[in-house]
Design a protein around this motif. Structure first.
Motif, mmCIF file in Angstrom:
data_model
loop_
_atom_site.group_PDB
_atom_site.id
_atom_site.type_symbol
_atom_site.label_atom_id
_atom_site.label_comp_id
_atom_site.label_asym_id
_atom_site.label_seq_id
_atom_site.Cartn_x
_atom_site.Cartn_y
_atom_site.Cartn_z
ATOM 1 N N ALA A 212 0.825 -1.208 0.000
ATOM 2 C CA ALA A 212 0.000 0.000 0.000
ATOM 3 C C ALA A 212 0.860 1.259 0.000
ATOM 4 C CB ALA A 212 -0.913 0.002 1.224
ATOM 5 N N CYS B 177 5.157 4.610 -8.580
ATOM 6 C CA CYS B 177 4.262 4.265 -7.468
ATOM 7 C C CYS B 177 2.825 4.703 -7.773
ATOM 8 C CB CYS B 177 4.750 4.915 -6.176
ATOM 9 S SG CYS B 177 6.235 4.158 -5.474
ATOM 10 N N LYS B 178 2.677 5.900 -8.298
ATOM 11 C CA LYS B 178 1.336 6.406 -8.612
ATOM 12 C C LYS B 178 0.653 5.519 -9.646
ATOM 13 C CE LYS B 178 -1.061 10.650 -9.788
ATOM 14 N NZ LYS B 178 -0.939 12.087 -10.056
ATOM 15 N N SER B 179 1.413 5.081 -10.652
ATOM 16 C CA SER B 179 0.824 4.249 -11.706
ATOM 17 C C SER B 179 0.398 2.877 -11.195
ATOM 18 C CB SER B 179 1.813 4.079 -12.864
ATOM 19 O OG SER B 179 2.865 3.178 -12.520
ATOM 20 N N LYS B 180 0.976 2.438 -10.100
ATOM 21 C CA LYS B 180 0.659 1.125 -9.535
ATOM 22 C C LYS B 180 -0.269 1.218 -8.325
ATOM 23 C CE LYS B 180 3.347 -0.979 -12.427
ATOM 24 N NZ LYS B 180 2.807 -1.745 -13.513
ATOM 25 N N GLY B 181 -0.701 2.437 -7.979
ATOM 26 C CA GLY B 181 -1.600 2.610 -6.841
ATOM 27 C C GLY B 181 -0.912 2.462 -5.496
ATOM 28 N N HIS C 266 1.077 4.305 -2.497
ATOM 29 C CA HIS C 266 1.324 5.626 -1.915
ATOM 30 C C HIS C 266 2.812 5.775 -1.628
ATOM 31 C CE1 HIS C 266 0.696 9.220 0.460
ATOM 32 N NE2 HIS C 266 1.474 8.691 1.376
#
Length: 86
Positions: free
Chosen positions: A39, A58-62, A64
């Motif tokens: 997460a 990280c953003k592209s994979k959800g 945080h």
């Protein structure tokens, strides 16, 4: 360790799984085998080192991205944007 953390998650003893200091490559390798993706990834990130590639991954994979910084480093405290040290 990954399987043990996933077992804790499945049992309800952990609400999320997180990692720290994982690069995009390490995160990619983990995501290939993990049943439960992390997460959060906590990494050093500050005005002098913003890590945009890692942030985008990280953003592209959800995932945080949680930033920390050792504020005792002189180059950070002397940054004109912070205006903390005269």
């Amino acid at each position: 360790m990954r399987k043990e953390m996933e077992a804790l998650y499945d049992s309800g003893k952990a609400r999320a799984i997180g990692v720290d200091n994982f690069s995009s490559k390490k995160l990619g390798n983990l995501l290939e085998v993990a049943r439960i993706p992390p997460a959060v990834n906590q990494v050093e990130c500050h005005l002098s080192w913003q890590q945009p590639k890692l942030h985008g991954f990280c953003k592209s994979k959800g995932i945080h991205l949680s930033a920390y910084t050792p504020l005792a480093r002189p180059q950070i405290l002397k940054n004109r944007l912070l205006n903390l040290v005269p």
